[in-house]
Design a protein around this motif. Structure first.
Motif, PDB file in Angstrom:
ATOM      1  N   ALA A  47      19.569  22.247  -3.974  1.00 57.48           N
ATOM      2  CA  ALA A  47      20.382  21.742  -5.088  1.00 57.48           C
ATOM      3  C   ALA A  47      19.530  20.851  -5.981  1.00 57.48           C
ATOM      4  N   ASP A  48      20.105  20.585  -7.149  1.00 55.78           N
ATOM      5  CA  ASP A  48      19.451  19.755  -8.158  1.00 55.78           C
ATOM      6  C   ASP A  48      19.793  18.286  -7.873  1.00 55.78           C
ATOM      7  N   PHE A  49      18.795  17.415  -7.873  1.00 52.20           N
ATOM      8  CA  PHE A  49      19.109  16.000  -7.583  1.00 52.20           C
ATOM      9  C   PHE A  49      19.841  15.300  -8.731  1.00 52.20           C
TER      10      PHE A  49
ATOM     11  N   GLN B 265      10.042  26.612  -1.474  1.00 48.94           N
ATOM     12  CA  GLN B 265       9.664  25.464  -0.629  1.00 48.94           C
ATOM     13  C   GLN B 265      10.638  25.306   0.542  1.00 48.94           C
TER      14      GLN B 265
ATOM     15  N   ILE C 197       9.986  10.575  -2.370  1.00 51.96           N
ATOM     16  CA  ILE C 197       8.528  10.372  -2.444  1.00 51.96           C
ATOM     17  C   ILE C 197       7.949  11.240  -3.569  1.00 51.96           C
ATOM     18  N   GLU C 198       7.519  10.574  -4.622  1.00 54.91           N
ATOM     19  CA  GLU C 198       6.883  11.231  -5.773  1.00 54.91           C
ATOM     20  C   GLU C 198       7.665  12.466  -6.223  1.00 54.91           C
TER      21      GLU C 198
ATOM     22  N   GLY D 267      14.110  15.481  -3.115  1.00 51.59           N
ATOM     23  CA  GLY D 267      12.918  16.205  -3.593  1.00 51.59           C
ATOM     24  C   GLY D 267      11.896  16.288  -2.474  1.00 51.59           C
TER      25      GLY D 267
ATOM     26  N   PRO E 141       6.927  14.945   4.888  1.00 49.78           N
ATOM     27  CA  PRO E 141       7.415  13.574   5.162  1.00 49.78           C
ATOM     28  C   PRO E 141       8.687  13.574   6.010  1.00 49.78           C
TER      29      PRO E 141
ATOM     30  N   GLY F  23       9.971  18.667  -0.987  1.00 52.39           N
ATOM     31  CA  GLY F  23       8.819  19.564  -0.843  1.00 52.39           C
ATOM     32  C   GLY F  23       9.041  20.541   0.299  1.00 52.39           C
TER      33      GLY F  23
ATOM     34  N   ASN G 240      16.228  19.864  -2.161  1.00 48.50           N
ATOM     35  CA  ASN G 240      15.159  20.447  -2.977  1.00 48.50           C
ATOM     36  C   ASN G 240      15.748  21.561  -3.829  1.00 48.50           C
ATOM     37  N   ASN G 241      15.261  21.664  -5.057  1.00 51.72           N
ATOM     38  CA  ASN G 241      15.791  22.696  -5.953  1.00 51.72           C
ATOM     39  C   ASN G 241      14.943  23.960  -5.906  1.00 51.72           C
TER      40      ASN G 241
ATOM     41  N   TYR H 171       6.542  24.788  -9.161  1.00 47.83           N
ATOM     42  CA  TYR H 171       6.389  24.769  -7.695  1.00 47.83           C
ATOM     43  C   TYR H 171       6.284  26.182  -7.116  1.00 47.83           C
TER      44      TYR H 171
ATOM     45  N   PHE I 104       3.229  16.395   0.142  1.00 49.07           N
ATOM     46  CA  PHE I 104       2.675  16.539  -1.205  1.00 49.07           C
ATOM     47  C   PHE I 104       2.667  15.203  -1.949  1.00 49.07           C
ATOM     48  N   HIS I 105       2.010  14.207  -1.400  1.00 49.86           N
ATOM     49  CA  HIS I 105       1.960  12.929  -2.113  1.00 49.86           C
ATOM     50  C   HIS I 105       0.650  12.209  -1.854  1.00 49.86           C
TER      51      HIS I 105
HETATM   52  C1  LIG Z   1       5.473  16.234  -5.611  1.00 51.12           C
HETATM   53  S1  LIG Z   1       6.713  17.086  -4.727  1.00 51.12           S
HETATM   54  C2  LIG Z   1       6.990  15.874  -3.440  1.00 51.12           C
HETATM   55  C3  LIG Z   1       7.591  16.513  -2.236  1.00 51.12           C
HETATM   56  C4  LIG Z   1       7.812  15.612  -1.044  1.00 51.12           C
HETATM   57  N1  LIG Z   1       8.551  14.423  -1.389  1.00 51.12           N
HETATM   58  C5  LIG Z   1       6.496  15.262  -0.398  1.00 51.12           C
HETATM   59  O1  LIG Z   1       6.052  14.123  -0.590  1.00 51.12           O
HETATM   60  O2  LIG Z   1       5.928  16.117   0.277  1.00 51.12           O
HETATM   61  C6  LIG Z   1       8.219  16.931  -5.715  1.00 51.12           C
HETATM   62  C7  LIG Z   1       9.408  17.653  -5.146  1.00 51.12           C
HETATM   63  O3  LIG Z   1      10.576  17.379  -5.921  1.00 51.12           O
HETATM   64  C8  LIG Z   1      11.351  18.562  -6.001  1.00 51.12           C
HETATM   65  N2  LIG Z   1      12.216  18.517  -7.196  1.00 51.12           N
HETATM   66  C9  LIG Z   1      11.814  18.428  -8.481  1.00 51.12           C
HETATM   67  N3  LIG Z   1      12.882  18.431  -9.302  1.00 51.12           N
HETATM   68  C10 LIG Z   1      13.979  18.522  -8.518  1.00 51.12           C
HETATM   69  C11 LIG Z   1      15.380  18.563  -8.795  1.00 51.12           C
HETATM   70  N4  LIG Z   1      15.855  18.526 -10.043  1.00 51.12           N
HETATM   71  N5  LIG Z   1      16.227  18.607  -7.749  1.00 51.12           N
HETATM   72  C12 LIG Z   1      15.769  18.646  -6.469  1.00 51.12           C
HETATM   73  N6  LIG Z   1      14.445  18.631  -6.152  1.00 51.12           N
HETATM   74  C13 LIG Z   1      13.561  18.564  -7.170  1.00 51.12           C
HETATM   75  C14 LIG Z   1      10.308  19.669  -6.105  1.00 51.12           C
HETATM   76  O4  LIG Z   1      10.853  20.945  -5.849  1.00 51.12           O
HETATM   77  C15 LIG Z   1       9.301  19.179  -5.067  1.00 51.12           C
HETATM   78  O5  LIG Z   1       9.688  19.597  -3.808  1.00 51.12           O
END
Ligand SMILES: C[S@@+](CC[C@H](N)C(=O)[O-])C[C@H]1O[C@@H](n2cnc3c(N)ncnc32)[C@H](O)[C@@H]1O
Length: 405
Positions: A157-159, A135, A175-176, A108, A114, A110, A130-131, A55, A70-71
Motif C-alpha cells: 500500500a501507499d504510505f 520488493q 528508514i530513509e 517503506g 531492517p 524495502g 511498501n508500495n 524500485y 537499503f540505507h
Molecule cells: C530507500 S528504500 C528504504 C527501504 C528500507 N527502509 C530499508 O532501509 O531497507 C525506500 C522504500 O520506500 C518505499 N516507498 C516509497 N514510496 C512509498 C509509498 N508511497 N508507499 C509505501 N512505500 C513507499 C520504497 O518502495 C522502498 O521500499
C-alpha cells in the motif's frame, strides 16, 4: 536465498515490469527528472508511478551492491559497512523502547532487511508497508528463509493512504523512505493516525542542510542528480521535516544530524577514490566489473535492454551523493544532511487537545478577536502539564536509551 549473484542482478532488473518494456520504463523514469527536462510538480503528481518504476529498475542493483538493508549509517573506525548498518537499526529499536510482543510498523520497508533485524533484536511483530510489489515478493521469500514469517509480514500500500485503522501500532519507524513522499505533512499525518496515542515514531530521514543554496548552480546540479538516482520527487530541508512532524501533531523529543560526528563519513562506501575489501563491489574497480558484466549480459540478452542505463543513473546518484557529502565544511554538515534522525511520540489525548487549543488561540489572536482571559489561564495550566509530561517522556527515553546523544 539472498539474490546477490551477477545473474540475479541481471535477471532482476525491471522487477515486475515486463522485460521487453524495461527500456521504455527507463525512458519514462528519466523524463521525470530535471537532468532530462522534468520538473518537481510532475514528479509529485505522479510520485507512485515514478517511485515504483525506480524500485523496479534499481532493486536488484541495491541487493547486489549494498545488501538487504537499503540505507546508510554513521560508522565507527574499524567497523564494516554491514556492522554499521545493523548497529544503526538496533539503535532505532532501542530509542523507540521496543518491547517483546509489541506490534510495530515499518513504513517503506524495502525488501525487509531492517524489519527482520529489528524483529529478531526486539522480539516484536513487524508489518512492512511498501508500495512496490517486486520488493514485497523478495521480502516474503527472505522472511521465509530467515524463519520470521510468523512474526513479520508485508502489506502492499501507499504510505500516503494506509489501509490500517486508527491507533493500530505500538511503534512505527521509517528508514530513509518517507523522503519519497510528495508531501511530508500528509505522510506523517497518516503515521500519526495509525500510531497509538503515547507511542513513538522514529525515523532516519534524508534532508538538505542549511548549506544548500537554491541559487547555486553546482548545488542545484548535485540535488538533481541525487533525485534522479534515488527516485525522489524533491529533497526537503531539515527544518521542513521537523515542521511537518509538528504540523502532523507529533512532539519532537530528539533530533540530530547523525552525519556530523560520524567518525567515518556515511558516503565513504560510494567514494570511488577509496578502496575496501569488505565493500569491494562499491569500489571503482568493483563498479567497473559490474558495469562490464551488465553490458555483456544485456548484449547477449540475459539482462533486459535498458539495464546498462539503470546502472548509469545509479552511478550518477553515487557521484551526487559523494559530492553533496563532501563539498561542505567538515563537521558542519553537507548540503545534504544524510542522516537526520528523530524520535517523535504521538501525544496522548489531553496533550493533543492542549496543542489544538494553543493553535486555536493563536488563530484567534491573529484574526483580531480578543481571547477570553479565563480560557487563556486554563490553557496555560494545561500547557504546563503538557510540557511536564513531554519532558518526562523525553527524560525517560534519554536516560534509558540516549546516553550518547
Ligand atoms: C530507500 S528504500 C528504504 C527501504 C528500507 N527502509 C530499508 O532501509 O531497507 C525506500 C522504500 O520506500 C518505499 N516507498 C516509497 N514510496 C512509498 C509509498 N508511497 N508507499 C509505501 N512505500 C513507499 C520504497 O518502495 C522502498 O521500499
Amino acid at each position: 536465498m539472498s539474490k546477490s549473484g551477477a545473474l540475479d542482478l541481471a535477471t532482476g532488473v525491471g522487477g515486475k515490469i515486463n522485460k521487453e518494456d524495461v527500456q521504455s520504463a527507463v525512458d519514462q523514469y528519466e523524463k521525470y527528472h530535471v537532468c532530462y527536462g522534468g520538473d518537481e510538480e510532475t514528479r509529485k503528481a505522479n510520485y507512485s508511478d515514478m517511485v515504483n518504476k525506480y524500485y523496479d529498475l534499481a532493486t536488484s542493483f541495491y541487493e547486489f551492491g549494498w545488501g538487504e538493508s537499503f540505507h546508510f549509517a554513521p560508522r565507527w573506525k574499524g567497523e564494516s559497512l554491514r556492522e554499521s548498518i545493523k548497529r544503526h537499526e538496533h539503535f532505532l529499536a532501542l530509542q523507540m523502547g521496543l518491547k517483546p510482543g509489541m506490534k510495530v510498523l515499518d513504513v517503506g520497508c524495502g525488501i525487509g532487511g531492517p524489519l527482520r533485524e529489528i524483529a529478531r533484536f526486539s522480539s516484536t511483530s513487524i508489518t512492512g508497508l511498501n508500495n512496490n510489489e517486486y520488493q514485497i515478493s523478495r521480502g516474503t521469500e527472505l522472511n521465509r528463509i530467515a524463519g520470521v514469517s510468523e512474526s513479520c509480514n508485508f502489506v502492499k500500500a501507499d504510505f500516503m493512504k494506509m489501509p490500517f485503522s486508527d491507533n493500530t501500532f505500538d511503534g512505527i519507524y521509517a528508514i530513509e523512505a518517507t523522503c519519497h513522499a510528495p508531501d511530508a505533512v500528509g505522510c506523517y499525518k497518516e503515521i500519526y493516525r495509525v500510531l497509538k496515542p503515547g507511542q513513538c515514531f522514529a525515523a532516519y530521514e534524508w534532508c538538505m542542510t542549511d548549506h544548500f543554496d537554491p541559487n547555486n548552480e553546482s548545488h542545484k546540479k548535485t540535488k538533481a542528480e541525487i533525485e534522479l538516482g534515488n527516485g525522489l520527487p524533491d529533497i526537503r530541508s531539515t527544518r521542513e521535516c521537523l515542521d511537518a512532524l509538528k504540523l502532523a501533531g507529533f512532539e519532537v523529543v530528539r533530533e540530530k544530524d547523525l552525519a556530523v560526528d560520524s567518525p567515518v563519513s556515511w558516503y565513504l562506501p560510494l567514494d570511488t577514490s577509496k578502496f575496501s575489501i569488505t565493500s569491494f563491489r562499491l569500489t571503482a574497480f568493483g563498479r567497473l566489473i559490474t558495469r562490464t558484466m551488465v553490458k555483456t549480459l544485456e548484449f547477449v540478452g540475459i539482462a533486459p535492454a535498458g539495464s546498462n542505463r539503470v546502472s548509469s543513473f545509479l552511478e550518477k546518484a553515487a557521484e551526487g551523493l559523494v559530492e553533496g557529502g563532501r563539498c561542505v565544511p567538515p563537521r558542519v554538515g553537507g548540503h545534504r544532511s544524510e542522516l537526520l534522525q528523530f524520535l517523535a511520540p504521538r501525544p496522548r489525548l489531553r496533550e493533543a487537545t492542549t496543542a489544538a487549543s494553543r493553535r486555536l488561540r493563536a488563530e484567534k489572536n491573529t484574526s483580531g478577536h480578543l481571547a477570553d482571559p479565563d480560557a487563556d489561564k486554563l490553557d496555560e495550566v494545561k500547557e504546563e502539564e503538557e510540557a511536564r509530561s513531554v519532558l518526562c517522556f523525553a527524560d525517560q527515553r534519554k536516560s534509558t536509551f540516549c546516553s550518547n546523544s
